[in-house]
Design a protein around this motif. Structure first.
Motif, PDB file in Angstrom:
ATOM      1  N   VAL A  51       0.873  -1.179   0.000  1.00  0.00           N
ATOM      2  CA  VAL A  51       0.000   0.000   0.000  1.00  0.00           C
ATOM      3  C   VAL A  51       0.911   1.230   0.000  1.00  0.00           C
ATOM      4  CG1 VAL A  51      -1.791   1.269   1.239  1.00  0.00           C
ATOM      5  CG2 VAL A  51      -1.777  -1.247   1.280  1.00  0.00           C
ATOM      6  N   ILE A  52       0.716   2.114  -0.955  1.00  0.00           N
ATOM      7  CA  ILE A  52       1.633   3.239  -1.124  1.00  0.00           C
ATOM      8  C   ILE A  52       0.900   4.575  -1.066  1.00  0.00           C
ATOM      9  CG2 ILE A  52       3.203   4.340  -2.784  1.00  0.00           C
ATOM     10  CD1 ILE A  52       3.858   1.269  -3.531  1.00  0.00           C
ATOM     11  N   GLU A  78       8.187  -7.165  -7.902  1.00  0.00           N
ATOM     12  CA  GLU A  78       7.913  -8.370  -7.122  1.00  0.00           C
ATOM     13  C   GLU A  78       6.456  -8.791  -7.101  1.00  0.00           C
ATOM     14  OE1 GLU A  78       9.809  -7.528  -3.392  1.00  0.00           O
ATOM     15  OE2 GLU A  78      11.646  -7.049  -4.530  1.00  0.00           O
ATOM     16  N   TRP A  79       5.562  -7.820  -7.223  1.00  0.00           N
ATOM     17  CA  TRP A  79       4.138  -8.144  -7.154  1.00  0.00           C
ATOM     18  C   TRP A  79       3.410  -7.879  -8.474  1.00  0.00           C
ATOM     19  CZ3 TRP A  79       1.387 -10.412  -3.279  1.00  0.00           C
ATOM     20  CH2 TRP A  79       2.004 -10.502  -2.015  1.00  0.00           C
ATOM     21  N   GLY A  80       3.893  -6.882  -9.216  1.00  0.00           N
ATOM     22  CA  GLY A  80       3.138  -6.425 -10.386  1.00  0.00           C
ATOM     23  C   GLY A  80       1.872  -5.689  -9.968  1.00  0.00           C
ATOM     24  N   PHE A  81       1.684  -5.518  -8.659  1.00  0.00           N
ATOM     25  CA  PHE A  81       0.447  -4.943  -8.085  1.00  0.00           C
ATOM     26  C   PHE A  81       0.789  -4.073  -6.891  1.00  0.00           C
ATOM     27  CE2 PHE A  81      -1.975  -8.105 -10.383  1.00  0.00           C
ATOM     28  CZ  PHE A  81      -3.291  -7.661 -10.355  1.00  0.00           C
ATOM     29  N   PHE A  82       0.058  -2.999  -6.692  1.00  0.00           N
ATOM     30  CA  PHE A  82       0.100  -2.260  -5.424  1.00  0.00           C
ATOM     31  C   PHE A  82      -1.187  -1.446  -5.285  1.00  0.00           C
ATOM     32  CE2 PHE A  82       1.435   1.803  -7.484  1.00  0.00           C
ATOM     33  CZ  PHE A  82       2.036   1.332  -8.650  1.00  0.00           C
ATOM     34  N   GLN A  83      -1.439  -0.981  -4.076  1.00  0.00           N
ATOM     35  CA  GLN A  83      -2.585  -0.086  -3.869  1.00  0.00           C
ATOM     36  C   GLN A  83      -2.051   1.316  -3.651  1.00  0.00           C
ATOM     37  OE1 GLN A  83      -5.953  -1.470  -1.479  1.00  0.00           O
ATOM     38  NE2 GLN A  83      -4.731  -3.213  -0.806  1.00  0.00           N
ATOM     39  N   ILE A 269      -6.365  -0.030  -6.804  1.00  0.00           N
ATOM     40  CA  ILE A 269      -5.388  -1.098  -7.006  1.00  0.00           C
ATOM     41  C   ILE A 269      -4.765  -0.856  -8.378  1.00  0.00           C
ATOM     42  CG2 ILE A 269      -5.092  -3.590  -7.298  1.00  0.00           C
ATOM     43  CD1 ILE A 269      -7.632  -3.877  -5.459  1.00  0.00           C
ATOM     44  N   VAL A 270      -3.439  -0.775  -8.418  1.00  0.00           N
ATOM     45  CA  VAL A 270      -2.739  -0.530  -9.682  1.00  0.00           C
ATOM     46  C   VAL A 270      -2.042  -1.816 -10.082  1.00  0.00           C
ATOM     47  CG1 VAL A 270      -0.971   0.874 -10.830  1.00  0.00           C
ATOM     48  CG2 VAL A 270      -2.262   1.839  -8.914  1.00  0.00           C
ATOM     49  N   ASN A 271      -2.132  -2.198 -11.345  1.00  0.00           N
ATOM     50  CA  ASN A 271      -1.282  -3.306 -11.776  1.00  0.00           C
ATOM     51  C   ASN A 271      -0.678  -3.086 -13.154  1.00  0.00           C
ATOM     52  OD1 ASN A 271      -4.209  -4.263 -12.414  1.00  0.00           O
ATOM     53  ND2 ASN A 271      -2.960  -5.669 -13.618  1.00  0.00           N
ATOM     54  N   VAL A 287       1.386  -9.487 -13.697  1.00  0.00           N
ATOM     55  CA  VAL A 287       1.187 -10.688 -12.885  1.00  0.00           C
ATOM     56  C   VAL A 287      -0.236 -11.233 -13.033  1.00  0.00           C
ATOM     57  CG1 VAL A 287       1.105 -11.508 -10.480  1.00  0.00           C
ATOM     58  CG2 VAL A 287       3.061 -10.172 -11.295  1.00  0.00           C
ATOM     59  N   GLU A 288      -0.297 -12.560 -13.026  1.00  0.00           N
ATOM     60  CA  GLU A 288      -1.582 -13.241 -13.158  1.00  0.00           C
ATOM     61  C   GLU A 288      -2.476 -12.961 -11.952  1.00  0.00           C
ATOM     62  OE1 GLU A 288      -2.385 -17.698 -14.369  1.00  0.00           O
ATOM     63  OE2 GLU A 288      -0.262 -17.331 -13.980  1.00  0.00           O
TER      64      GLU A 288
END
Ligand code: OGA
Ligand code: NI
Length: 358
Positions: A51-52, A78-83, A269-271, A287-288
């Motif tokens: 979470v950023i 590492e995640w391809g995802f963050f909030q 949520i950003v990806n 990321v899947e």
């Protein structure tokens, strides 16, 4: 593209099926045992995507600025995802957008059917991805529309009711696209490029694509047998997801596990999508992810897809190609690329893998 003109089977609205009160779901929604949601409940773990706080990027404290850039960089790798929180988009607008779409799906079926989509453009009210006859289907309906480029924006294809809908889509599109432009600068800087480099590789700011897919996941009497959305990576550039505030459901792959995202209030949520994976020469990962459904609650989410200009060749950015790290992918336009998911439906990461040089 004749085979894309119509759906291979009569379209069934999952919401109507759910509201019919059936207790067993039809066979075509029952996934093979290995693809079903795992009984192991990762909801109970404390793992979550990072979470950023985006406001920290504007801080006078340089250390805090660098730390925030670095958190985003690790998240993309590492995640391809963050909030993101404190992202600048009005919370009231986010709430209203969600509400108006919930109202749209709550309308009678015949009203929604006026917007029924076809596989040639996908625009409108839909219930499947892919045109394979006899394919296993996902437990969801959606509405898909174009916000950018301006030449594809056609308000007459957006819902006329609820009355606030068109105005809200336009306001929501404007705000979320601005946020995407900010994030593009951050990613570009983090890749060691000038702040506009990634945006320019997308074809600038005017001709990029921005599409909205509103997903509606009706409650499901047998949630353990099916999925709301099968594993896939997003084909486009970057996705900004506004999840449901009451129901979780999105799961992100981490190694061999699926981590359930716990949405933070008022966050997006950003990806990273496939096109940024390709442009970054796989420094950033698309990321899947998948969606599980719920026995008691419907779920609504708004996915804003931010995509490169559609007829531009997308390939690893020159500065990110070195002797030690040769270009991993062959060039392809996004127009050509997105035909794959439109024809085959969600297929994990098979598509971006298929672009790899052999
Ligand atoms: C999508 C998606 C996730 C969700 O629309 O591509 O992954 O939570 N949606 O609805
Ligand atoms: Ni997705």
């Amino acid at each position: 593209m004749n085979h894309l003109q119509s759906w291979p089977e009569p379209v069934v609205r999952v919401q109507a099926l759910s509201e019919s009160g059936l207790t067993k779901i039809p066979d075509c929604y029952i996934k093979p045992a290995t693809d079903r949601p795992s009984p192991k409940n990762l909801d109970d773990t404390h793992i979550n995507i990072p979470v950023i706080d985006l406001q920290n990027l504007l801080s006078n404290n340089q250390t805090l600025q660098y730390e925030t850039l670095s958190l985003i960089s690790s998240a993309c790798k590492e995640w391809g995802f963050f909030q993101v929180v404190n992202h600048g988009v009005s919370h009231e607008l986010m709430k209203q957008a969600r509400e108006t779409w919930r109202e749209f799906f709550d309308q009678p079926l015949d009203l929604k059917q006026k917007y029924a989509n076809s596989p040639s453009t996908y625009e409108g009210y839909g219930s499947r991805l892919g045109v394979d006859k006899g394919a296993k289907l996902d437990w969801s309906d959606y509405f898909f529309l174009h916000y950018m480029p301006a030449s594809l924006r056609n308000q007459s294809k957006w819902p006329a009711l609820p009355q606030s809908c068109r105005k809200l889509i336009a306001a929501y599109g404007e705000e979320t696209v601005k946020l995407c432009e900010k994030l593009m600068k951050v990613l570009s800087i983090n890749l060691g490029l000038g702040q506009d480099h990634l945006q320019n590789a997308f074809g600038g700011t005017k001709d990029i694509g921005a599409c909205l897919r509103v997903n509606f996941y009706p409650r499901c009497p047998q949630p353990d047998l099916t999925l709301g959305l099968s594993p896939h990576s997003d084909p486009g550039g970057m996705t900004l997801l506004l999840p449901d505030e009451n129901v979780s459901g999105l799961q992100v792959r981490k190694g061999n596990e699926w981590v359930t995202v716990k949405p933070v209030p008022n966050a997006f949520i950003v990806n990273v999508g496939d096109q940024i994976q390709i442009l970054s020469n796989a420094i950033y990962k698309s990321v899947e992810h998948r969606v599980i459904v719920n026995a008691v609650k419907d779920r609504v989410s708004l996915a804003l897809f931010y995509n490169p200009k559609s007829d531009l060749l997308i390939q690893p950015i020159k500065e990110l190609v070195t002797k030690d790290r040769p270009a991993l992918y062959q060039p392809m336009t996004y127009d050509e690329y997105r035909l794959y998911i439109r024809t085959n439906g969600p297929c994990g990461k098979a598509q971006v893998e298929s672009l790899k040089h052999r």
